[in-house]
Design a protein around this motif. Structure first.
Motif, PDB file in Angstrom:
ATOM      1  N   ILE A  11      -6.737 -23.240  61.033  1.00 41.80           N
ATOM      2  CA  ILE A  11      -7.757 -22.410  60.671  1.00 41.80           C
ATOM      3  C   ILE A  11      -9.085 -23.053  60.361  1.00 41.80           C
ATOM      4  O   ILE A  11      -9.205 -23.961  59.412  1.00 41.80           O
ATOM      5  CB  ILE A  11      -7.298 -21.339  59.709  1.00 41.80           C
ATOM      6  CG1 ILE A  11      -6.680 -22.092  58.452  1.00 41.80           C
ATOM      7  CG2 ILE A  11      -6.233 -20.532  60.402  1.00 41.80           C
ATOM      8  CD1 ILE A  11      -6.360 -21.078  57.416  1.00 41.80           C
ATOM      9  N   GLU A  25      -9.575 -26.773  70.972  1.00 41.47           N
ATOM     10  CA  GLU A  25      -8.362 -26.523  70.188  1.00 41.47           C
ATOM     11  C   GLU A  25      -7.885 -25.075  70.525  1.00 41.47           C
ATOM     12  O   GLU A  25      -6.655 -24.787  70.750  1.00 41.47           O
ATOM     13  CB  GLU A  25      -8.286 -26.869  68.669  1.00 41.47           C
ATOM     14  CG  GLU A  25      -6.961 -26.518  68.161  1.00 41.47           C
ATOM     15  CD  GLU A  25      -7.057 -26.674  66.718  1.00 41.47           C
ATOM     16  OE1 GLU A  25      -7.439 -26.063  65.558  1.00 41.47           O
ATOM     17  OE2 GLU A  25      -7.014 -27.767  66.087  1.00 41.47           O
ATOM     18  N   ASP A  50     -10.544 -20.684  57.456  1.00 41.68           N
ATOM     19  CA  ASP A  50     -10.066 -21.283  56.204  1.00 41.68           C
ATOM     20  C   ASP A  50     -11.408 -21.046  55.365  1.00 41.68           C
ATOM     21  O   ASP A  50     -12.347 -21.761  55.545  1.00 41.68           O
ATOM     22  CB  ASP A  50      -9.749 -22.737  56.416  1.00 41.68           C
ATOM     23  CG  ASP A  50      -9.175 -23.282  54.971  1.00 41.68           C
ATOM     24  OD1 ASP A  50      -9.114 -22.775  54.041  1.00 41.68           O
ATOM     25  OD2 ASP A  50      -8.546 -24.488  55.194  1.00 41.68           O
ATOM     26  N   ASP A 259      -6.631 -35.385  62.513  1.00 45.38           N
ATOM     27  CA  ASP A 259      -7.095 -35.707  61.235  1.00 45.38           C
ATOM     28  C   ASP A 259      -6.464 -34.907  60.286  1.00 45.38           C
ATOM     29  O   ASP A 259      -6.508 -35.489  59.044  1.00 45.38           O
ATOM     30  CB  ASP A 259      -8.559 -35.174  61.154  1.00 45.38           C
ATOM     31  CG  ASP A 259      -8.868 -34.103  61.886  1.00 45.38           C
ATOM     32  OD1 ASP A 259      -8.438 -33.697  62.761  1.00 45.38           O
ATOM     33  OD2 ASP A 259     -10.059 -33.570  61.019  1.00 45.38           O
TER      34      ASP A 259
HETATM   35  N1  MSP Z   1      -9.456 -25.881  57.531  1.00 42.67           N
HETATM   36  C1  MSP Z   1      -8.729 -27.029  57.930  1.00 42.67           C
HETATM   37  C2  MSP Z   1      -7.480 -26.674  58.612  1.00 42.67           C
HETATM   38  C3  MSP Z   1      -6.379 -25.757  58.049  1.00 42.67           C
HETATM   39  S1  MSP Z   1      -5.177 -25.414  59.067  1.00 42.67           S
HETATM   40  C4  MSP Z   1      -4.116 -24.928  57.562  1.00 42.67           C
HETATM   41  C5  MSP Z   1      -9.850 -27.716  59.056  1.00 42.67           C
HETATM   42  N2  MSP Z   1     -10.716 -27.138  59.321  1.00 42.67           N
HETATM   43  S2  MSP Z   1     -11.821 -27.886  60.302  1.00 42.67           S
HETATM   44  O1  MSP Z   1     -12.814 -26.780  60.792  1.00 42.67           O
HETATM   45  O2  MSP Z   1     -12.316 -29.108  59.716  1.00 42.67           O
HETATM   46  O3  MSP Z   1     -10.871 -28.417  61.438  1.00 42.67           O
HETATM   47  C6  MSP Z   1     -10.366 -27.359  62.490  1.00 42.67           C
HETATM   48  C7  MSP Z   1      -9.743 -28.049  63.562  1.00 42.67           C
HETATM   49  O4  MSP Z   1     -10.605 -28.264  64.554  1.00 42.67           O
HETATM   50  C8  MSP Z   1      -8.957 -29.050  63.208  1.00 42.67           C
HETATM   51  O5  MSP Z   1      -7.631 -29.130  63.927  1.00 42.67           O
HETATM   52  C9  MSP Z   1      -9.521 -30.287  63.687  1.00 42.67           C
HETATM   53  O6  MSP Z   1      -8.774 -31.399  63.903  1.00 42.67           O
HETATM   54  C10 MSP Z   1     -10.202 -30.034  64.632  1.00 42.67           C
HETATM   55  N3  MSP Z   1     -11.644 -30.677  64.969  1.00 42.67           N
HETATM   56  C11 MSP Z   1     -12.621 -30.615  64.248  1.00 42.67           C
HETATM   57  N4  MSP Z   1     -13.278 -31.670  64.877  1.00 42.67           N
HETATM   58  C12 MSP Z   1     -12.909 -32.314  65.903  1.00 42.67           C
HETATM   59  C13 MSP Z   1     -13.097 -32.827  66.992  1.00 42.67           C
HETATM   60  N5  MSP Z   1     -14.314 -33.749  67.082  1.00 42.67           N
HETATM   61  N6  MSP Z   1     -12.501 -33.084  68.078  1.00 42.67           N
HETATM   62  C14 MSP Z   1     -11.264 -32.117  68.263  1.00 42.67           C
HETATM   63  N7  MSP Z   1     -10.979 -31.565  67.126  1.00 42.67           N
HETATM   64  C15 MSP Z   1     -11.581 -31.570  66.049  1.00 42.67           C
HETATM   65  O7  MSP Z   1      -9.440 -28.977  58.953  1.00 42.67           O
END
Ligand code: MSP
Length: 514
Positions: A11, A25, A50, A259
């Motif tokens: 999320i 994703e 989130d 990550d």
């Molecule tokens: N809020 C947390 C996740 C909580 S799950 C219980 C979070 N959020 S995020 O917005 O930073 O990232 C959300 C998703 O997007 C994650 O799975 C993260 O790995 C993915 N990505 C964010 N930047 C990315 C890239 N540059 N490339 C591919 N996916 C990456 O982490």
């Protein structure tokens, strides 16, 4: 009863707008959900946001907005993008929803009652300017904390801890016994590496005075829940957790980026479930990063690509195709707009688009739009070869989808599309049409072209749903073919009349932006 297939995405944080990495994703999870639905499983696909934590609180503050109002506005951007991308989620969770908060509190209370959560003290360096705890790693080469942190103080506060450490041995055993629990499995080693040294218990609360934007602990109103503890629970809150058991959708597959594997999904999450006596996820499906110039795409580094720009220029399915075809799941991929443009023109425009356009236009031109009826006895070795190869391409697509190798599955499917183009070129119906003596042969070729496209459209729909619908409409408003372990060559009912031939991927004459 068909099998249940529950799949979730991470999320997203709402403190910035979604970029290509977030969108990738959601599309990846959608492609798997569509594939499993098509193959007769009962699918539940959950995505969402989130919304708690210090970062969101700060972003709202900076804009002088109430955090909930800020979240509502940001949530609309995410949800709109995912709807636009045809992400077929069954539910969209937001961690500020009462249905989620109730479950988080239920779980906290249960773990507290069971002695898995205890009160303690958190002590560490803290930067009031950045509202951030600092570690030794944050010190500069001179041993001092850099200027951006302002005056750094040592902070001591009452907090609650979740007993993580006592489950470490069990987790190591689990990972060793189930190396494929994490996909791709090379990441299991990474997690085991992180577990070589003792892990501390997890601090799961923050004093309300410092962080107000969170879920209050049910047993101490002065504390709010740490955002990761809150967020991970989304995977079971929405499908229903009554304090003893989760609904039978669980266990599911958690799709996440690399990550957030260690420590959140590979350490905290399984231990939380263990402490609750619940099954672990079926699998952690871990994808790599989209990078630009080899650097992780992210809103903070300012190198992120806005999916909306690509969608507006090339269409939704072009975006979906590119991200699925370009990235091998688990590994990083560097984004290039030239590569995007190239794949659009060649694989979508010239290979798939032209094929459909040629076939439908020729049926219209030479046979008044009616797909000719043919008899099996009219088939030659050329048709037998075509049928075998296209059926093999469909089977290979499915085999690779079952192995979660989406980019290979697409490559295999495109071999089928290329093969049909080759059949068209070899049999040159435009030449056959010049001599009425070839009428029977022309019937066969036109019918086989339409049938091959019809067969391929079924699987294409998992990745390119809009395009598959357009193909079915152009072939005369057909419904998608049912799947089978042994795909059969499709038959048309008498007088199937094709629709209007319209280019699926029109030529785009632009020089792609840098
Ligand atoms: N809020 C947390 C996740 C909580 S799950 C219980 C979070 N959020 S995020 O917005 O930073 O990232 C959300 C998703 O997007 C994650 O799975 C993260 O790995 C993915 N990505 C964010 N930047 C990315 C890239 N540059 N490339 C591919 N996916 C990456 O982490």
């Amino acid at each position: 009863m068909s099998e249940k297939y529950y799949i979730t995405t991470a999320i997203d944080y709402v403190n910035g707008n979604p970029h290509l990495g977030h969108a990738y994703e959601k599309v990846l999870t959608d492609v798997l959900a569509r594939y499993h639905r098509r193959h007769g499983e009962q699918v539940f696909f959950l995505t969402g946001l989130d919304e708690h934590g210090i970062k969101v609180q700060q972003s709202a503050q900076k804009q002088g907005r109430d955090p909930q109002e800020f979240c509502d506005a940001m949530a609309a951007n995410f949800e709109n993008l995912y709807r636009k991308l045809n992400v077929s989620f069954d539910d969209f969770v937001r961690t500020t929803q009462p249905r989620h908060k109730i479950v988080v509190q239920r779980i906290l209370q249960k773990l507290h009652d069971a002695g898995e959560i205890y009160k303690g003290v958190y002590q560490g360096f803290y930067s009031p300017r950045q509202e951030q705890f600092l570690t030794e790693k944050d010190r500069g080469a001179d041993g001092k904390f850099p200027e951006i942190f302002g005056e750094v103080i040592e902070l001591k506060e009452d907090v609650y801890y979740f007993k993580l450490a006592k489950h470490q041995e069990w987790l190591v055993e689990h990972l060793k016994k189930n190396p494929d629990w994490i996909f791709p499995n090379f990441r299991t080693k990474e997690v085991l590496g992180a577990l070589e040294n003792p892990i501390p218990d997890l601090c799961i609360s923050r004093p309300k005075a410092r962080l107000s934007w969170g879920i209050p602990l049910p047993f101490d109103g002065e504390q709010v829940t740490y955002v990761w503890f809150d967020a991970l629970i989304n995977y079971i809150s929405v499908i229903g957790y009554d304090g003893a058991a989760v609904s039978d959708w669980w266990p599911g597959i958690n799709v996440i980026g690399k990550d957030i594997l260690v420590p959140a999904h590979a350490i905290y999450w399984p231990i939380m479930l263990k402490a609750l006596n619940l099954p672990l996820p079926k699998m952690l499906l871990v994808h790599g990063w989209w990078t630009q110039n080899k650097e992780k795409m992210s809103k903070s580094t300012g190198n992120s690509v806005d999916p909306l720009d690509l969608i507006n220029t090339y269409g939704v399915d072009a975006f979906r195709y590119f991200v699925m075809r370009e990235m091998a799941i688990g590994y990083d991929a560097d984004f290039s707009s030239e590569q995007f443009h190239l794949r659009y023109q060649s694989e979508l425009g010239n290979t798939l688009g032209n094929l459909v356009n040629r076939a439908v236009s020729m049926v219209a031109r030479y046979r008044d739009g009616v797909i000719p009826a043919i008899s099996e006895s009219a088939l030659t070795a050329s048709e037998q070869g075509l049928r075998n190869d296209v059926i093999s391409a469909v089977k290979s697509f499915c085999e690779n989808m079952d192995k979660i190798q989406v980019h290979i599955a697409l490559m295999e499917l495109w071999k089928g599309v290329i093969r049909v183009n080759q059949y068209a070129d070899e049999n040159a119906p435009w030449k056959l049409a010049k001599d009425p003596a070839n009428a029977d042969r022309l019937n066969v070729v036109l019918e086989e072209l339409a049938a091959a496209i019809y067969l391929l459209a079924g699987e294409i729909g998992c990745v390119l749903p809009e395009t598959a619908d357009k193909i079915l409409t152009q072939l005369g408003g057909l419904s998608p073919l049912a799947v089978s372990e042994n795909p059969q060559w499709p038959q048309f009912s008498a007088n199937t009349k094709v629709g209007k031939a319209e280019p699926l991927f029109p030529r785009i004459e632009i020089t792609p932006a840098e």
